[in-house]
Design an enzyme around this catalytic site. Structure first.
Site, short mmCIF file in Angstrom:
data_model
loop_
_atom_site.label_atom_id
_atom_site.label_comp_id
_atom_site.label_asym_id
_atom_site.label_seq_id
_atom_site.Cartn_x
_atom_site.Cartn_y
_atom_site.Cartn_z
CG ASP A 103 -1.88 1.16 1.22
OD1 ASP A 103 -2.06 1.79 0.17
OD2 ASP A 103 -2.47 1.44 2.29
CG ASP A 107 -3.86 4.76 -3.61
OD1 ASP A 107 -2.98 4.20 -2.93
OD2 ASP A 107 -5.07 4.58 -3.43
#
Length: 442
Positions: free
Chosen positions: A114, A317
């Protein structure tokens, strides 16, 4: 051309139920100085739905459901920033899994990579309340290299939360997922294409109370800009990855440190990585405009700049599927896409499918799809992977892999647009580089 469909405080008085770990008061010593020759290793990434017998519509529907949960974090984050409240909330579970091992001897587990958060953590035994995972819980008592951290340790202080005695943490995600446990250091082992590489004294969270929408994993590896993330703890100045499409049989690739392979030969495009003091974990890009084909949209050069109280801006992201931009800019993209392709909008597609879709003619090859161009301060990125094709009932559709960011307070460059780009994060120069390549061959 197109990809296929495919720590705020939780009010729980629970500290007393944790099994108290052995505590070290010694400060962890890590070599954070850049070495003449940085270590470099490769880690393979799998999509969370890899290996499942899913149809193309099922894959995209599940990805959009994960997007919806993850985007709740951005809404919460925007509200906190605009109100002046400082409370760290982090993205929910992402899209890519990495295999690693912790302890001596190593205990293997899959974790979500992440780029939107910092903490490395896994569920630990004994676990008070934990979600189901594909591997046994990590057992600290079976490791010779496990050492818990005290409040005086460097990494505990990086949590920036109150600490008494042992270093406990609370990490909450915007989709209501959370992990609560204690901080420790361990030896982490990564298996790439070569020999396993073991790294000592990596700080991580040993979760004992964990709940949420974590899929096919045992924890999470934060790759953000904060001091507790994996890149920040390693003696590396760069990391990079190359993402394959959701329908590819090949894994994606993550490199920590410089890539040991020759870089792809495509023309590089760079973006300055901007810092946001209100959201220091995220990698903000410097985007100055968007074109559809040869048409430059009427977006001001500062249209994606970080605003007052840290709102707005655009981040890259890995854990968000679609790309989200303000609705007035997105409407410009849609209108110009329709003008150039001459396709008709499919009725109620946003409610039926969750995307803006357009009906394809009987001969789809006759449609000339324009290239989407993102204008960064270091060049123009030609985005080919910005739409999805597939069937709905008896209709053949093309759908934009985009959405509105109006309720988020932030724009997001999602992972569909990152497919088949070798993306390098230069942490020293604070520059991100896109290099077009075929990620199936990495």
């Amino acid at each position: 051309m197109a990809s296929s469909l495919y720590s705020f405080i939780i009010p729980l008085a629970i500290a007393f139920i944790f099994v108290t770990p052995p505590t070290s008061t010694s400060k962890i010593s890590l070599n954070h100085e850049r070495e003449e020759t940085e270590p470099s290793f490769r880690v393979m990434l799998k999509r969370v739905d890899a290996g499942k017998n899913l149809t193309t519509p099922e894959r995209i529907r599940r990805a959009l459901q994960r997007d919806k949960k993850r985007l709740r974090m951005f809404r919460t984050m925007s509200k906190l920033s605009s109100s002046g409240i400082e409370a760290p909330v982090f993205p929910g579970p992402g899209e890519f899994l990495m295999q690693l091992a912790i302890g001596t001897p190593p205990q293997y587990y899959p974790a979500i990579m992440d780029t939107g958060s910092d903490l490395i953590w896994t569920q630990c035994s004994p676990c008070v309340l934990c979600f189901s995972q594909p591997t046994p819980f990590f057992d600290p008592s079976k490791s010779d290299s496990f050492e818990s951290l005290s409040c005086s340790s460097e990494f505990c202080q990086d949590l920036q939360s109150a600490c008494i005695g042992n270093c406990y943490y609370t990490y909450a995600y915007g989709d209501s997922s959370f992990t609560i446990g204690y901080m420790a250091t361990e030896t982490f082992t990564f298996n790439g294409s070569g020999s396993p590489l073991s790294l000592q004294n990596i700080a991580f969270g040993c979760g004992q109370l964990d709940q949420g929408t974590f899929t096919n994993c045992s924890g999470l590896v934060g790759m953000g800009r904060g001091p507790l993330s994996l890149p920040s703890q390693l003696p590396v100045s760069t990391f990079s990855y190359c993402l394959t499409s959701s329908d590819s049989s090949n894994d994606s690739t993550l490199y920590l440190g410089p890539s040991p392979y020759n870089l792809p030969q495509g023309s590089p495009v760079t973006s300055t990585l901007v810092k946001n003091i209100y959201q220091p974990s995220f990698y903000y890009l410097t985007l100055t405009g968007i074109s559809v084909g040869a048409t430059l949209l009427d977006i001001p050069p500062d249209g994606f700049a970080i605003g007052v109280n840290g709102t707005n801006g655009i981040i890259i992201d890995s854990g968000t599927t679609l790309t989200y931009i303000p609705s007035n800019y997105y409407d410009m993209v849609k209108d110009e896409f329709v003008r150039q392709t001459k396709l008709s909008p499919f009725p109620n597609s946003t409610s039926l499918i969750g995307l803006d879709c357009y009906e394809l003619p009987q001969s789809p090859s006759t449609v000339q799809f324009p290239i989407l161009v993102f204008h960064f301060d270091g060049g123009d990125l030609l985005v080919k992977e910005y739409f999805i094709t597939g069937s709905y009932s008896t209709y053949e559709l093309v759908c934009l892999a985009m959405g509105s960011s109006d309720t988020l307070g932030i724009s997001i460059f999602g992972n569909i647009m990152q497919v088949n780009e070798y993306i390098v994060y230069d942490l020293q120069r604070e520059v991100l580089t896109f290099i077009p390549t075929n990620c199936n061959g990495m």
